[in-house]
Scaffold this motif. Sequence first.
Motif, PDB file in Angstrom:
ATOM      1  N   LEU A  23      28.134  74.634 -10.829  1.00 34.20           N
ATOM      2  CA  LEU A  23      28.897  73.494 -11.308  1.00 34.20           C
ATOM      3  C   LEU A  23      29.212  72.586 -10.132  1.00 34.20           C
ATOM      4  CD1 LEU A  23      31.446  75.482 -13.521  1.00 34.20           C
ATOM      5  CD2 LEU A  23      29.334  74.409 -14.277  1.00 34.20           C
ATOM      6  N   THR A  27      34.740  70.395 -10.175  1.00 35.96           N
ATOM      7  CA  THR A  27      34.965  70.740 -11.584  1.00 35.96           C
ATOM      8  C   THR A  27      36.390  71.256 -11.780  1.00 35.96           C
ATOM      9  OG1 THR A  27      32.645  71.392 -11.772  1.00 35.96           O
ATOM     10  CG2 THR A  27      34.122  72.090 -13.534  1.00 35.96           C
ATOM     11  N   ILE A  32      36.243  75.366 -15.925  1.00 36.12           N
ATOM     12  CA  ILE A  32      35.557  76.553 -15.411  1.00 36.12           C
ATOM     13  C   ILE A  32      36.002  77.793 -16.172  1.00 36.12           C
ATOM     14  CG2 ILE A  32      35.255  78.028 -13.382  1.00 36.12           C
ATOM     15  CD1 ILE A  32      35.584  75.544 -11.645  1.00 36.12           C
ATOM     16  N   ASN A  68      31.830  76.630  -6.623  1.00 26.93           N
ATOM     17  CA  ASN A  68      31.610  76.829  -8.058  1.00 26.93           C
ATOM     18  C   ASN A  68      30.178  77.270  -8.363  1.00 26.93           C
ATOM     19  OD1 ASN A  68      34.271  76.063  -8.613  1.00 26.93           O
ATOM     20  ND2 ASN A  68      33.695  73.893  -8.702  1.00 26.93           N
ATOM     21  N   ILE A 166      28.416  67.797 -15.209  1.00 24.80           N
ATOM     22  CA  ILE A 166      29.326  68.849 -14.722  1.00 24.80           C
ATOM     23  C   ILE A 166      28.521  70.041 -14.234  1.00 24.80           C
ATOM     24  CG2 ILE A 166      31.147  70.471 -15.379  1.00 24.80           C
ATOM     25  CD1 ILE A 166      32.213  68.467 -17.292  1.00 24.80           C
ATOM     26  N   LEU A 167      27.529  70.416 -14.997  1.00 23.24           N
ATOM     27  CA  LEU A 167      26.679  71.544 -14.635  1.00 23.24           C
ATOM     28  C   LEU A 167      25.497  71.012 -13.810  1.00 23.24           C
ATOM     29  CD1 LEU A 167      25.822  74.482 -17.003  1.00 23.24           C
ATOM     30  CD2 LEU A 167      24.204  73.681 -15.317  1.00 23.24           C
TER      31      LEU A 167
END
Length: 612
Positions: A23, A27, A32, A68, A166-167
Amino acid sequence: MQKSLSVYDSDGSTFAPLVVIELVSETKEEAIAWLLNRVRDKQQDGGAELLVEQLTPGAQGTEKDNPNVYVVGASWQRLLYGAEDVGLFKEFNDGSMRGFTYANKHNFKEFQGDGDGFLSMAECQYIIKHELDNLRAKDEAHVPGYPKMKLYPGKSVIRRMQSKGILVQVFPLHEKEELKRLSFSWFKKIKLSFQPLDDIRHYFGEGMALYFGFLEYFTLALIPMALIGIPYYLFDWEDYDKFTVFAGFNLVWCTVILELWKRLSASLAYGWGTLSRKKAFEEPRPGFHGVLGVNPVTGRAEPLYSNAKRQLRIYLVSVPFVLLCLYLSLYVMMIYFDMEGWALMIHDEEPTFWTGLLLFIPSIIYAVVIEIMNLIYRYAAEFLTGWENHRLESTFQNHLVLKVLVFNFFNCFASLFYIAFVMQDMVLLRQSLATLLITSQILNQIMEAFLPYWLQRRRNKKAHKRMIKTMEDKELPLSEQVKLEADMSTYLGTFDDYLELFLLFGYVSLFSCVYPLAAVLVVLNNVTEVYSDAFKMCKVFKRPFSEPAANIGVWQLAFEAMSVIAVVTNCALIGMSPQVKSYFPESETQLIMWVVGFEKMLEASGIPKTDK
């Protein structure tokens, strides 16, 4: 399965890391936590029931490292249930291929004990990707922490987060020991032998194995053409009349090999369990957007986009754009012919060794320009196809393939058709074909093999050192391996590889009768292509997710379309030869009728023949 590296899940259970989720570093915590809970939740609660844990930074970790990053795995029982969900085919005790079911697991030939080793790592990673893609929004209106990032009930959470940025990426991890064995048997040891297709399929999946299988088959099929072409080149170079026999051989060769390939690919797909496998339900593309509505087929709320608007975009923007590009290609071709005339005029005025070399300069420049135009057009076509907003990835790929094939065919072959049938200059045709073929092969080898590796070294010398260290049998911590692979280039699929083979097939099948060494050059190119592509897959790119495939898809139709054009072209070349014209001294119309009739007879007799 990868046994050497393992991590602990939040509940204390140990699992082998198979897939990495990254991520963006900023984030929000609630997003998460929500995503991880959805990954861990039971299937009956709408989760994926997978094991996931945050990657802990290693000894060489820095503040710049993204915190992340998460590794995903699954219990062995969960993977077996997943194999049933995705419709995996395995060999039954009676030797037949059947869809795997957990209830009958002990009736499958390779299932021993608790099933350890029954599934390859590539299959396990494919199952995990399938389960992640099938994480669907329930009653959430938006991604927690992101009120503007709406979620639609029943739609893929992972794809939504990917499309909104986001990903960052989801990729499968390499398995060091198996990769080392595959590399040694595949490309590290130069030898005259078949490729280890079963090992390639085991590690990269059926789609990749079928590509390398087709590359190997195409190379072997070219050997008879090459063996016949060498004596033709050596003894009958200036005698065009003798090439009518070679053109006749082309007629049969270019279509028979495709029929034989369909049989071979069906045999491979049956052995790998993908021939009868049902195609999974296709989700909308991550980039697809529209107005929220109700899907008339599924009855679920999801983004909808008017097909009428899409058709307007295609016919009012995409089609005119393609026609404009074809016109520009035609304009560049005319400039090339002007350059050819200028070089020929200089050579005729003062024929020397240097002016003889000058005759090849226009063709070399034109070949380089063709490659540049193909590259620019490819990016433009991809942008335009994305702008058309196709709902499914398969539809997107079909439209992209059509755009790219039409332009590449015209851009690469229009000058050859003009020289052959308008100018009717066979000496220039031989020279142009040879120059275009050799120049394009050199440029492709540079672009596909050396350039990616060089860019990888420039991008991150430290990562390159880690890569060499990893491949040389020195164990790296999991965190270092993940960082190494995350920095590697992403493999974008076999599109460009098939496109290159398609163009090479065109050069050989269309006009090799006037340049018999074409098949020899393509064989040499393909041999190096095997090693360079294998090197890229094992050393340069991230490991791609395996893609189940029963054939080479739309490319089979593309090659068959090329074979139809090749039959017509070779019939026309035969009809143009003085040998054949001597049989019709008084009537060109009668000659044309005989050529057309002969071509129709070949089609009616099944050459070429296309199975739907």
